[in-house]
Design an enzyme around this catalytic site. Structure first.
Site, PDB file in Angstrom:
ATOM      1  N   HIS A 209      25.031  35.420  40.262  1.00 49.09           N
ATOM      2  CA  HIS A 209      26.370  35.475  40.851  1.00 49.09           C
ATOM      3  C   HIS A 209      26.544  36.821  41.547  1.00 49.09           C
ATOM      4  CE1 HIS A 209      30.975  35.781  40.321  1.00 49.09           C
ATOM      5  NE2 HIS A 209      30.701  35.114  41.419  1.00 49.09           N
TER       6      HIS A 209
ATOM      7  N   CYS B  41      30.427  39.057  32.883  1.00 44.60           N
ATOM      8  CA  CYS B  41      31.270  39.452  34.014  1.00 44.60           C
ATOM      9  C   CYS B  41      32.177  38.310  34.460  1.00 44.60           C
ATOM     10  CB  CYS B  41      30.419  39.922  35.188  1.00 44.60           C
ATOM     11  SG  CYS B  41      29.675  41.530  34.892  1.00 44.60           S
ATOM     12  N   HIS B  42      31.564  37.168  34.770  1.00 44.36           N
ATOM     13  CA  HIS B  42      32.380  36.071  35.296  1.00 44.36           C
ATOM     14  C   HIS B  42      32.095  34.744  34.620  1.00 44.36           C
ATOM     15  CE1 HIS B  42      31.989  39.171  38.450  1.00 44.36           C
ATOM     16  NE2 HIS B  42      33.299  39.032  38.466  1.00 44.36           N
ATOM     17  N   GLY B  43      31.446  34.823  33.439  1.00 44.57           N
ATOM     18  CA  GLY B  43      31.296  33.634  32.617  1.00 44.57           C
ATOM     19  C   GLY B  43      30.300  32.601  33.103  1.00 44.57           C
TER      20      GLY B  43
END
Lengths: 282, 180, 433
Positions: free
Chosen positions: B125, B144-146
């Site tokens: 990502h 960070c963003h799953g």
């Protein structure tokens, strides 16, 4: 008046002002010496630099470090072992083999102990001494200088190194040489306090802590070149001069392209200039 | 430029030749600037010493079953994971699941070395480092963003677009691997 | 000077922009339509060359800063890293190092030109003083830049120059300690010199803007020293001055390239390829060539404070120059006597440069020897004393007195008239300038 002649002489003055940079050191007049790479049209002699590397490796490297050099440098373009087959010098088989012969200190990431492993092209030339104090202790208090940029770091450059290496000769009668030192007429220095002869005839040169490093046949060359003292010296100087600036070949080639382009550009601009100013009295 | 010059050029001058010289001069100036720009840009590319540090040898005996060791290669983390038979079985079973970036487990490791999974440890990502063993599939989880990765390092859920990347590597022996 | 602007925006966008930020108008009025005296010769191209130099130094400098490490343990090796490993790093570093020399060479040409044609005289005093400020900043920048590679000359040059400030009574010692950030030139010194070396070029660029602004207010001087009186006397900056400046720039770049590609170390010192060692001083410590004349003035005085004061005075005197020259005529073209003194002054500067590069006790020439064996003749310290004396006499005696006592040649009425005179004078000679 303030004309073109003066402009030319200004440029000449600038060039002449560079003269002090070339002024001789206090040692004796240097021996005439030239390398194949000399001058703008000089060519790189890989065979000579390979021989020079052998001299460095078998003789000089016992005391002198070359901290700025890595094995991979030997295989990069304009390097002594460059092979067009290996674009990346790290893949160069010959360079890999050279590196492998060395034991490089490393840290074992498991135990933290200092271990030795075979070298890789990315490794720097190993230092013969662990630190400066050890180097001094091993050489009667004198520090063998690092040779990475030695030909650029001495007045007279390659000719000076060559003269020094080949210049050892018998001590003049009346000169007292301290223990552990050697007389060399090309070494900068002032010998008057060691001289018992005529005050006006103090010999040129100085004392050096390095014993004469090269003798005939000390290094045997793989390409069959006769191994005289002069041959070894000029080969190792060729190697050191390459090492001092491995990109010098690229620099000169680029320089020619740039100068040719600028000359043409100047011609075009001059034509343009003449056209623009045509008919304007100035 | 030609316009301003035109006014003061004396009559009887061949305008095409005049233009040619000015155009050629301008072209030469553009060429000069262009060729100066390249070194100024190229200097930011990896330098010789950076390129030289591109390969790394690693001793696999340091990695215990079912654990992972993270090593630094080219400034980035590389995960060396020794998978348990259960994890391998789980990964194989999911080969035909609905995958965002379809890949067979067999293509994620070297033939015959299914226990060794070697991946570049930066989330596809935005480059964070996923944590070991986390997420709904027991592979990795990026805090960070799953993003959830499975035990073959495939993206299963979350914003990451592709599976964890495979570095170039080769087994030198059963216990030694060369990365890069 | 240029009166009202002749810029007319042609498209909708430029009209829109012009009523909000007339930046195109500014550029047009300054570099396109700007009326330029039509008799400017090649000596007037150094202004353009200097802006090229400044740009080159800033661009290459910013790039070098991406790779350089300002720490005593890494500075030398990081420079060599640039030379060996960074793509085209050798080119960028050699351009920057030789660029400093080229920059100073061009600035000296520019200054001598200003001196010769009286460009410092009213109404251009502020223009001249701004130029002197730029020169001073350039010297500071060049000095600090030379310290950064942390070679032997870098280090010991920094030691010698910073110790100069210690010559001042009472405050001297605290100033040097403050400047060093320690008790000797060391890591803090290197680090702050790097920071200041990065900052100063932008200060120079700022003063350059003021310099160009002042130039556009008063208009350019010209070889006749007569201000333009009619449209006859001038040509538009573009294409006339642009193409001429461009041609001169390329010639300058050819000289620059010869140094960068074929003699990159000729203007430097071998000792600077030896990493700095605070325990050993090089046998012969000299500054870069562009500081040699001032170095000679410094050494001409046997007293530490006196030498420092005289050296700073040699630059300081330039600031008051506009008020030292009493002549009504600007250009030396019409002042035959002053011309002789001027060329003597140029020669003096070259001699000072020569003296600065030689050991003070070395003999220039020798006519004999005393009974004790000491040489009789002229040594370099005495030569630099004579030359220093003339350096100051030129500004403080020749300039004020000569303007009052000399009889200048007849000055033509206008630039156009001067061109006719001038071309008649050098009839038969190729006419390129």
């Amino acid at each position: 008046m303030l004309g073109k002649g003066f402009a030319v002489s200004a440029v000449v003055a600038l060039l002449v002002s560079t003269a002090p940079a070339f002024a001789a050191s206090s040692g004796g007049e240097l021996k005439p010496f030239s390398l194949s790479t000399d001058g703008p049209f000089g060519r790189f002699d890989a065979a000579q630099v390979q021989r020079g590397y052998k001299v460095y490796r078998e003789v000089c490297s016992a005391c002198h470090s070359m901290n700025l050099l890595s094995f991979r440098n030997l295989g990069q373009p304009d390097g002594p072992f460059f092979d067009a087959k290996y674009k990346n010098p790290n893949d160069n088989a010959f360079v890999k083999a050279i590196a492998k012969d060395y034991n490089i200190n490393d840290i074992d990431t498991e135990t933290g102990d200092v271990v030795q492993r075979p070298g890789t092209p990315a490794d720097r030339f190993p230092n013969p001494y662990p630190n400066e104090y050890a180097a001094r202790a091993g050489n009667g208090g004198a520090l063998p200088p690092d040779l990475s940029v030695i030909t650029k770091a001495r007045e007279g450059g390659p000719a000076y190194i060559y003269s020094l290496l080949t210049g050892y000769h018998d001590v003049p009668r009346g000169l007292e040489v301290p223990a552990g030192k050697y007389y060399n007429p090309y070494m900068p220095g002032d010998l008057s306090s060691f001289w018992s002869g005529d005050k006006d005839k103090v010999p040129a040169g100085g004392f050096i802590a390095m014993a004469p490093p090269l003798v005939a046949d000390k290094v045997s060359f793989d390409d069959g070149t006769k191994s005289t003292l002069e041959q070894q010296a000029s080969d190792v100087v060729a190697f050191l001069d390459w090492a001092a600036e491995p990109k010098a070949g690229e620099r000169k080639r680029t320089g020619f392209a740039v100068l040719i382009y600028l000359a043409l550009f100047a011609g075009l601009l001059y034509a343009s200039y003449r056209r623009v100013w045509k008919g304007v009295k100035h | 430029m030609a316009d301003t010059v035109g006014e003061i050029t004396p009559a009887g001058e061949d305008p095409s030749r005049r233009d040619f010289i000015h155009v050629a001069t301008m072209a030469a100036a553009v060429g000069a600037v262009g060729s100066v720009v390249w070194p100024l840009v190229n200097q930011m590319n990896p330098s010789g010493d950076m390129l030289a540090m591109a390969s790394l040898e690693f001793d696999l005996s340091k990695v215990a079953d079912g654990s992972e060791v993270t090593i630094k290669w080219r400034g980035k983390p590389v995960f060396v994971r020794k998978r348990t038979p259960a994890e391998i079985a789980q990964a194989k079973a999911d080969d035909n699941a609905d995958l965002k970036d379809p890949a067979k487990d067999a293509d994620r490791h070297k033939p015959g070395k299914a226990e060794w999974l070697i991946l570049i440890g930066s989330c596809t990502h935005l480059g964070c480092v996923p944590t070991f063993g986390g997420g709904d599939w027991g592979g990795w989880f990026c805090p960070c963003h799953g993003s959830h990765y499975d035990t073959a390092g495939r993206i299963r859920k979350g914003p990451a677009p592709t599976n964890l990347a495979l570095p170039e590597y080769a087994f030198l022996s059963d216990t030694k691997v060369k990365i890069g | 000077m240029s009166g009202h602007s002749t810029y007319e925006p042609k498209t909708g966008f430029t009209r829109w922009l012009d009523s909000r930020l007339p930046i195109i108008r500014l550029g047009y009025d300054s570099f396109v339509d700007y009326p330029t005296p039509k008799n400017l010769n090649y000596w007037y191209t150094f202004g353009g060359i200097l802006s090229l130099c400044l740009m080159t130094q800033i661009i290459t400098g910013i790039i070098l800063a991406m790779h350089y490490v300002p720490h005593v343990d890494h500075a030398f090796n990081s420079v060599e890293h640039i030379m060996r490993d960074v793509n085209h790093g050798w080119l960028i570093r050699y351009v920057h190092a030789n660029g400093a020399s080229m920059f100073l060479f061009a600035v000296y040409m520019h200054m001598f030109r200003g001196l010769y044609y009286g460009s410092y005289k009213a109404p251009r005093e502020v223009l001249w003083i701004l130029g002197c400020v730029i020169y001073l900043l350039m010297m500071a920048t060049a000095f600090m830049g030379y310290v950064l590679p942390w070679g032997q000359m870098s280090f010991h040059g920094a030691v010698v120059i910073t110790n100069l400030l210690g010559a001042f009574p009472v405050v001297g010692e605290s100033i040097t300690t403050w400047l060093w950030g320690g008790f000797a030139v060391d890591n803090p010194t290197l680090n702050r010199f790097f920071s200041l070396h990065f900052l100063m070029p932008f200060m120079i660029a700022g003063v350059v803007i003021l310099h160009v602004w002042a130039l556009h207010v008063t208009g350019q001087n010209n070889p006749s020293g007569i201000d333009p009186k009619s449209k006859e006397d001038t040509v538009p900056f573009t294409p006339y001055a642009t193409v001429k400046d461009g041609f001169a720039m390329v010639l300058f770049l050819i000289l620059f390239s010869v140094f960068v590609f074929f003699q990159p170390n000729a203007l430097g010192h071998a000792d600077n390829y030896i990493p700095a060692n605070p325990l050993v001083t090089p046998a012969h410590i000299v500054p870069e060539w562009y500081f040699l004349p001032f170095y000679a003035i410094l050494r001409a005085v046997p007293d530490k404070l006196g030498g420092a004061l005289l050296m700073f005075g040699a630059i300081g005197v330039l600031f008051v120059l506009p008020w030292l020259d009493t002549s009504k005529v600007k250009s030396l073209r019409y002042r035959p006597t002053a011309r002789v003194f001027f060329f003597l002054f140029v020669l003096t500067c070259l001699i000072l440069g020569w003296c600065g590069g030689e050991l003070p006790d070395k003999m220039v020439f020798q006519v004999g020897a005393t009974a004790a064996g000491d040489p009789i003749g002229l040594n370099f310290v005495w030569l630099s004393r004579i030359a220093s004396a003339y350096y100051f006499a030129y500004f403080l005696i020749v300039m004020p007195v000569l303007g009052l006592v000399e009889t200048p040649d007849a000055v033509p009425d206008s630039i156009t008239a001067s061109i006719l005179d001038h071309s008649a004078e050098k009839k038969g000679l190729a006419h390129a300038g």
